[in-house]
Design an enzyme around this catalytic site. Structure first.
Site, PDB file in Angstrom:
ATOM      1  N   ASN A  11      25.843  19.370  45.116  1.00 16.44           N
ATOM      2  CA  ASN A  11      26.007  19.623  46.546  1.00 16.44           C
ATOM      3  C   ASN A  11      26.045  18.267  47.252  1.00 16.44           C
ATOM      4  OD1 ASN A  11      25.947  20.456  49.193  1.00 16.44           O
ATOM      5  ND2 ASN A  11      23.860  21.263  49.117  1.00 16.44           N
ATOM      6  N   TRP A  12      27.239  17.848  47.653  1.00 14.73           N
ATOM      7  CA  TRP A  12      27.402  16.518  48.245  1.00 14.73           C
ATOM      8  C   TRP A  12      26.984  16.476  49.715  1.00 14.73           C
ATOM      9  CZ3 TRP A  12      32.784  14.597  45.993  1.00 14.73           C
ATOM     10  CH2 TRP A  12      32.659  14.455  44.603  1.00 14.73           C
ATOM     11  N   LYS A  13      26.728  17.636  50.296  1.00 14.70           N
ATOM     12  CA  LYS A  13      26.272  17.740  51.686  1.00 14.70           C
ATOM     13  C   LYS A  13      27.202  16.945  52.613  1.00 14.70           C
ATOM     14  CE  LYS A  13      21.584  18.731  50.170  1.00 14.70           C
ATOM     15  NZ  LYS A  13      20.136  18.591  50.448  1.00 14.70           N
ATOM     16  N   HIS A  96      21.821  28.098  51.947  1.00 17.17           N
ATOM     17  CA  HIS A  96      21.021  26.901  51.677  1.00 17.17           C
ATOM     18  C   HIS A  96      19.939  26.774  52.745  1.00 17.17           C
ATOM     19  CE1 HIS A  96      19.954  22.661  51.190  1.00 17.17           C
ATOM     20  NE2 HIS A  96      20.509  22.719  49.983  1.00 17.17           N
ATOM     21  N   GLU A  98      18.924  24.414  54.428  1.00 19.71           N
ATOM     22  CA  GLU A  98      19.334  23.670  55.613  1.00 19.71           C
ATOM     23  C   GLU A  98      20.131  24.556  56.559  1.00 19.71           C
ATOM     24  OE1 GLU A  98      19.499  19.585  52.973  1.00 19.71           O
ATOM     25  OE2 GLU A  98      21.374  20.530  53.634  1.00 19.71           O
ATOM     26  N   GLU A 168      15.490  27.137  45.439  1.00 23.40           N
ATOM     27  CA  GLU A 168      15.225  25.820  46.004  1.00 23.40           C
ATOM     28  C   GLU A 168      13.936  25.874  46.817  1.00 23.40           C
ATOM     29  OE1 GLU A 168      18.325  24.678  48.728  1.00 23.40           O
ATOM     30  OE2 GLU A 168      18.058  26.486  49.895  1.00 23.40           O
ATOM     31  N   GLY A 174      14.863  16.925  48.817  1.00 23.23           N
ATOM     32  CA  GLY A 174      14.982  15.630  49.446  1.00 23.23           C
ATOM     33  C   GLY A 174      13.666  14.931  49.693  1.00 23.23           C
ATOM     34  N   SER A 213      15.026  18.491  44.056  1.00 20.86           N
ATOM     35  CA  SER A 213      14.864  17.094  43.611  1.00 20.86           C
ATOM     36  C   SER A 213      14.978  16.942  42.097  1.00 20.86           C
ATOM     37  CB  SER A 213      13.528  16.523  44.106  1.00 20.86           C
ATOM     38  OG  SER A 213      13.500  16.448  45.514  1.00 20.86           O
ATOM     39  N   GLY A 234      21.257  17.759  44.655  1.00 22.70           N
ATOM     40  CA  GLY A 234      21.562  17.154  45.938  1.00 22.70           C
ATOM     41  C   GLY A 234      21.783  15.660  45.817  1.00 22.70           C
ATOM     42  N   GLY A 235      20.758  14.873  46.146  1.00 25.21           N
ATOM     43  CA  GLY A 235      20.903  13.421  46.182  1.00 25.21           C
ATOM     44  C   GLY A 235      21.433  12.806  44.908  1.00 25.21           C
TER      45      GLY A 235
END
Length: 259
Positions: A11-13, A96, A98, A168, A174, A213, A234-235
């Site tokens: 997920n490059w957000k 998600h 977010e 999640e 994050g 994470s 994610g990151g």
């Protein structure tokens, strides 16, 4: 026992420029070598065409980060499932944390989106998870069940045939914090049991990803758990070497998960 193919989804957000996402996509596509793991990347909507140009003839699959529940009409700024199909998408991340927190998407709306994208032939990645406050209050099962039940009520258990669930824990996204493999496994088992109580075969075949994470150094211990079928990354997905190391960790655990 059903042999579930691991899925590693990046997920490059809201990250990247046209040049940087093309470079990242090229590096990922060049590094994917194991056929036992399905690899998926999800850039922003405006970068889908550029990324498709890179991965269209590679083993890497393409997905979107969100989708409207509407097919067409006066919905300024929205993107429909049919539009995503035209750009080569196969998956859509929905619900998600977010989106739920920042854009106030409730489980009923997320369920409606899941059914809409399935009608277009796409596979939803349904995100579920609890906050730290909910975990500390002992509400994990209640929260997860409610998020799953919204789709069960809207589409029945058959809606979980063409679907992936991503667990999640909101407190681990994050933050650098990660649920222990045992903590993550316990919730993944809960998710599978919830669906299996309606249809054992669908529950057994359902792929459930962990999304909190995940990094190269903790991926193998997470993916070795019986009910963890990969990760929503994610990151670490923004660095090709880290992402590919996670894919390799998933490949190394195929056939070794606890029964």
């Amino acid at each position: 026992m059903v042999n579930r193919q691991p899925l590693i989804a990046g997920n490059w957000k809201l990250n990247g420029s046209r040049s940087s996402v093309v470079a990242l996509a090229k590096a990922v596509a060049a590094g994917v070598t194991s056929p036992v793991v399905e690899v998926l990347i999800c850039p922003t909507s405006v970068h889908l065409a550029d990324v498709l140009g890179v991965v269209g003839n590679s083993p890497v699959h393409l997905g979107a980060q969100n989708c409207s529940d509407a097919i067409s009409g006066a919905f300024t700024g929205e993107v429909s499932a049919e539009m995503l199909v035209e750009f080569g998408c196969e998956y859509v991340i929905l619900g998600h944390s977010e989106r739920r927190a920042m854009f106030h998407e409730d489980s009923a709306l997320v369920a409606a989106k899941c059914l809409t994208v399935q009608k277009a032939g796409l596979t939803p990645i349904l995100c579920v998870g609890e906050t730290l406050e909910q975990r500390e209050a002992g509400q994990v099962e209640e929260v997860i069940a409610g998020q799953l039940d919204a789709l069960l009520d809207a589409g029945g258990v058959d809606s979980f045939r063409q679907l992936v669930v991503a667990y999640e824990p909101v407190w681990a996204i994050g933050t650098g914090k990660t649920a222990s493999p045992e903590e993550a496994q316990a919730v993944h088992a809960l998710i599978r049991e919830r669906i299996s109580s309606h249809d054992a075969a669908i529950g057994e075949a359902l792929r459930v990803l962990y999304g909190g994470s995940v990094k190269a150094d903790n991926a193998a211990s997470l993916f070795s758990q019986a009910d963890i079928d990969g990760g929503l990354i994610g990151g670490a997905a923004l660095d090709a070497a880290s992402f590919l190391a996670i894919c390799e960790a998933a490949a190394s655990t195929v056939g070794s998960s606890a029964a």
